[in-house]
Design a protein around this motif. Structure first.
Motif, PDB file in Angstrom:
ATOM      1  N   LYS A 103       0.833  -1.204   0.000  1.00 56.66           N
ATOM      2  CA  LYS A 103       0.000   0.000   0.000  1.00 56.66           C
ATOM      3  C   LYS A 103       0.868   1.254   0.000  1.00 56.66           C
ATOM      4  CE  LYS A 103      -1.721   1.918   3.693  1.00 56.66           C
ATOM      5  NZ  LYS A 103      -2.518   2.399   4.848  1.00 56.66           N
ATOM      6  N   ARG A 104       1.893   1.254   0.835  1.00 60.41           N
ATOM      7  CA  ARG A 104       2.748   2.434   0.940  1.00 60.41           C
ATOM      8  C   ARG A 104       3.444   2.732  -0.391  1.00 60.41           C
ATOM      9  NH1 ARG A 104       4.665   4.194   5.709  1.00 60.41           N
ATOM     10  NH2 ARG A 104       6.860   3.996   5.126  1.00 60.41           N
ATOM     11  N   TRP A 105       3.914   1.702  -1.062  1.00 60.75           N
ATOM     12  CA  TRP A 105       4.545   1.911  -2.365  1.00 60.75           C
ATOM     13  C   TRP A 105       3.521   2.416  -3.374  1.00 60.75           C
ATOM     14  CZ3 TRP A 105       8.351   2.979  -5.358  1.00 60.75           C
ATOM     15  CH2 TRP A 105       8.256   2.735  -6.741  1.00 60.75           C
ATOM     16  N   ARG A 106       2.361   1.786  -3.427  1.00 62.24           N
ATOM     17  CA  ARG A 106       1.328   2.173  -4.389  1.00 62.24           C
ATOM     18  C   ARG A 106       0.913   3.631  -4.195  1.00 62.24           C
ATOM     19  NH1 ARG A 106      -2.274  -1.025  -2.617  1.00 62.24           N
ATOM     20  NH2 ARG A 106      -3.587   0.503  -1.542  1.00 62.24           N
ATOM     21  N   GLN A 107       0.621   3.995  -2.956  1.00 66.00           N
ATOM     22  CA  GLN A 107       0.159   5.358  -2.694  1.00 66.00           C
ATOM     23  C   GLN A 107       1.267   6.378  -2.919  1.00 66.00           C
ATOM     24  OE1 GLN A 107      -1.555   5.268   1.269  1.00 66.00           O
ATOM     25  NE2 GLN A 107      -3.514   4.498   0.495  1.00 66.00           N
ATOM     26  N   ALA A 108       2.466   6.076  -2.433  1.00 69.47           N
ATOM     27  CA  ALA A 108       3.571   7.027  -2.582  1.00 69.47           C
ATOM     28  C   ALA A 108       3.936   7.213  -4.047  1.00 69.47           C
ATOM     29  CB  ALA A 108       4.786   6.547  -1.785  1.00 69.47           C
ATOM     30  N   ILE A 135       7.671  14.493   0.165  1.00 72.07           N
ATOM     31  CA  ILE A 135       8.539  14.082   1.264  1.00 72.07           C
ATOM     32  C   ILE A 135       7.954  12.817   1.884  1.00 72.07           C
ATOM     33  CG2 ILE A 135       9.639  14.779   3.420  1.00 72.07           C
ATOM     34  CD1 ILE A 135      10.395  16.491   0.965  1.00 72.07           C
ATOM     35  N   ILE A 136       8.771  11.789   2.023  1.00 73.13           N
ATOM     36  CA  ILE A 136       8.337  10.534   2.631  1.00 73.13           C
ATOM     37  C   ILE A 136       8.693  10.567   4.112  1.00 73.13           C
ATOM     38  CG2 ILE A 136       8.552   8.030   2.621  1.00 73.13           C
ATOM     39  CD1 ILE A 136       7.271   9.196   0.087  1.00 73.13           C
TER      40      ILE A 136
END
Length: 220
Positions: A51-56, A71-72
């Motif tokens: 999810k984090r990769w997809r959204q970012a 900014i992550i």
């Protein structure tokens, strides 16, 4: 001296409880970007790596369209992966337990924006500046739902931190009604979560926050 656009203005930070799914996250961030953000931070504390990769990845593409850095929060590896995928405007924000600026710089390269949480302590800001941070974040300055346990910081800290020569970010309970206070105290960046993402119209809210920031002058 040339100052990049990201060094002053509204710094919006996402929150997975306010924006619990892809559709709401992307819609709200797109609206905030239309309003004129200086920076957008993707903050997701879940352990769902997919999810984090997809959204970012999606946010990085949208930020790129508006020429706004993404900014992550706390995740250098994710920021590095996004930069390798061609999102060269991606940077990282480090808390005090999230690793060293030097290590992040090595992974992300010389042009990446690296921000550091300094709470209410000038010595943390001095260390971060010496290590090559891009901006320094202080706070909380007001009561905050998202940062309830953060130590309160005096507004005078912003003035004192001017000696480091880096953009100063203020975070913690910033609203339409008090955003001018942190600008007048010296903050170039005003970070907000609920003030941007807990409203019906993030675009209009960012426009209003920027208007108030532009009216407020820093008085040394």
């Amino acid at each position: 001296m040339f100052e990049p656009a990201w060094t002053r203005g509204v710094y919006a930070i996402t929150d997975e409880t306010l924006l619990p799914d892809d559709e709401r996250l992307l819609s709200a961030c797109e609206a905030a970007l239309r309003g004129g953000l200086a920076l957008l931070q993707y903050r997701d504390k879940s352990d769902d790596a997919d999810k984090r990769w997809r959204q970012a990845n999606e946010l990085a593409a949208r930020c790129s369209a508006y020429e706004v850095p993404l900014i992550i929060n706390d995740d250098v590896a994710l920021a590095a992966r996004l930069r390798r995928a061609g999102h060269w405007r991606v940077g990282v924000h480090l808390g005090q337990q999230d690793g060293l600026v030097n290590d992040a710089r090595y992974q992300l390269g010389p042009t990446a924006i690296i921000g550091v949480t300094c709470h209410d302590r000038l010595e943390l800001a001095e260390k971060a500046a010496a290590e090559g941070a891009s901006y320094l974040a202080f706070g909380r300055f007001f009561a905050s739902r998202t940062k309830p346990s953060a130590p309160p910081a005096p507004l005078s800290l912003l003035e004192q931190a001017g000696r480091f020569g880096l953009p100063r970010g203020a975070i913690g309970g910033i609203t339409v009604d008090n955003i001018t206070t942190v600008r007048e105290a010296g903050a170039e960046l005003a970070a907000a979560v609920e003030a941007v993402f807990a409203v019906q119209d993030p675009e209009a809210r960012v426009i209003e926050l920027n208007r108030r920031l532009s009216m407020a002058a820093h008085h040394p």
